[in-house]
Motif scaffolding. Structure first.
Motif, PDB file in Angstrom:
ATOM      1  N   LEU A   1      37.608  43.170  36.026  1.00  0.00           N
ATOM      2  CA  LEU A   1      38.220  44.397  35.513  1.00  0.00           C
ATOM      3  C   LEU A   1      37.704  44.723  34.117  1.00  0.00           C
ATOM      4  CD1 LEU A   1      41.827  44.007  36.908  1.00  0.00           C
ATOM      5  CD2 LEU A   1      39.956  45.435  37.779  1.00  0.00           C
TER       6      LEU A   1
ATOM      7  N   SER B   1      38.122  46.703  45.371  1.00  0.00           N
ATOM      8  CA  SER B   1      39.231  46.358  46.268  1.00  0.00           C
ATOM      9  C   SER B   1      38.742  45.819  47.605  1.00  0.00           C
ATOM     10  CB  SER B   1      40.148  47.568  46.493  1.00  0.00           C
ATOM     11  OG  SER B   1      39.504  48.536  47.306  1.00  0.00           O
TER      12      SER B   1
ATOM     13  N   ARG C   1      37.677  50.065  40.302  1.00  0.00           N
ATOM     14  CA  ARG C   1      38.740  49.262  40.913  1.00  0.00           C
ATOM     15  C   ARG C   1      38.779  49.470  42.427  1.00  0.00           C
ATOM     16  NH1 ARG C   1      43.474  47.364  38.118  1.00  0.00           N
ATOM     17  NH2 ARG C   1      43.150  47.358  35.877  1.00  0.00           N
TER      18      ARG C   1
ATOM     19  N   ALA D   1      34.586  46.349  34.775  1.00  0.00           N
ATOM     20  CA  ALA D   1      34.858  47.728  35.222  1.00  0.00           C
ATOM     21  C   ALA D   1      35.058  48.643  34.021  1.00  0.00           C
ATOM     22  CB  ALA D   1      36.095  47.766  36.122  1.00  0.00           C
ATOM     23  N   ARG D   2      35.834  48.193  33.049  1.00  0.00           N
ATOM     24  CA  ARG D   2      36.052  49.000  31.844  1.00  0.00           C
ATOM     25  C   ARG D   2      34.745  49.209  31.083  1.00  0.00           C
ATOM     26  NH1 ARG D   2      39.939  45.260  31.340  1.00  0.00           N
ATOM     27  NH2 ARG D   2      41.908  45.844  32.274  1.00  0.00           N
TER      28      ARG D   2
ATOM     29  N   GLU E   1      37.309  53.939  35.688  1.00  0.00           N
ATOM     30  CA  GLU E   1      37.855  52.616  35.976  1.00  0.00           C
ATOM     31  C   GLU E   1      38.521  52.603  37.344  1.00  0.00           C
ATOM     32  OE1 GLU E   1      40.838  49.176  34.275  1.00  0.00           O
ATOM     33  OE2 GLU E   1      40.329  50.843  32.952  1.00  0.00           O
TER      34      GLU E   1
ATOM     35  N   TYR F   1      40.420  38.261  39.092  1.00  0.00           N
ATOM     36  CA  TYR F   1      39.823  39.577  38.910  1.00  0.00           C
ATOM     37  C   TYR F   1      39.823  40.095  37.473  1.00  0.00           C
ATOM     38  CZ  TYR F   1      40.118  39.746  43.995  1.00  0.00           C
ATOM     39  OH  TYR F   1      40.001  39.457  45.327  1.00  0.00           O
TER      40      TYR F   1
END
Length: 157
Positions: free
Chosen positions: A146, A133, A129, A149-150, A125, A142
């Motif tokens: 996110l 960025s 992230r 992302a997980r 993660e 976001y």
């Protein structure tokens, strides 16, 4: 103006063209190749909206000249879905997690995440992230990204 002949592959399609030396890859993809999913925002490499994959790496197309793309393979967001319209894993995750709103930044985010998770890669993660960025989004906060992302990293919740 100096012109150069280039040949490259864009989303699996062989393209040959003559370009001015100062034409950015982003402008070439949009104007000459019809890849309007490449969004040009800041044109300084800051916002990430123009990100494409060049030979497997996420690249800001506003910072690369079209002449530098001679002989490479470029993938845009328009080249990710299967011929039958099935979304790529990253596109599907973005859809499932409601990770977009206006959609301007979305192609660049999708391309960054696609390059990051290519093959068997399972980024943490924190790595996802860090990759995100470099993208500016004014709509989503976001949170959906996110969650993506997980999901892509295999992390819980």
């Amino acid at each position: 103006m100096s012109e150069h002949r280039i040949e490259l592959t864009v989303d699996g399609e062989q393209i040959a063209a003559t370009v001015e030396a100062r034409t950015s890859l982003g402008d070439f993809l949009r104007e000459e190749c019809g890849r309007t999913g490449v969004h040009l925002g800041c044109e300084h490499g800051v916002c990430g909206a123009c990100t494409v994959i060049v030979d497997g790496r996420a690249v800001r197309s506003c910072l690369m000249l079209a002449v530098q793309a001679d002989g490479v393979q470029v993938t845009t967001a328009q080249g990710l879905a299967a011929p039958d319209g099935a979304l790529s894993p990253v596109q599907q995750a973005m859809h499932d997690e409601y990770a977009l709103q206006c959609g301007f930044c979305t192609p660049g985010v999708v391309m960054t995440l696609t390059a990051l998770t290519a093959g068997e890669a399972r980024p943490t993660e924190a790595e996802v992230r860090a990759a995100l960025s470099g993208h500016l989004c004014r709509c989503t906060g976001y949170q959906g990204m996110l969650r993506v992302a997980r999901r892509l990293s295999g992390a819980n919740g």
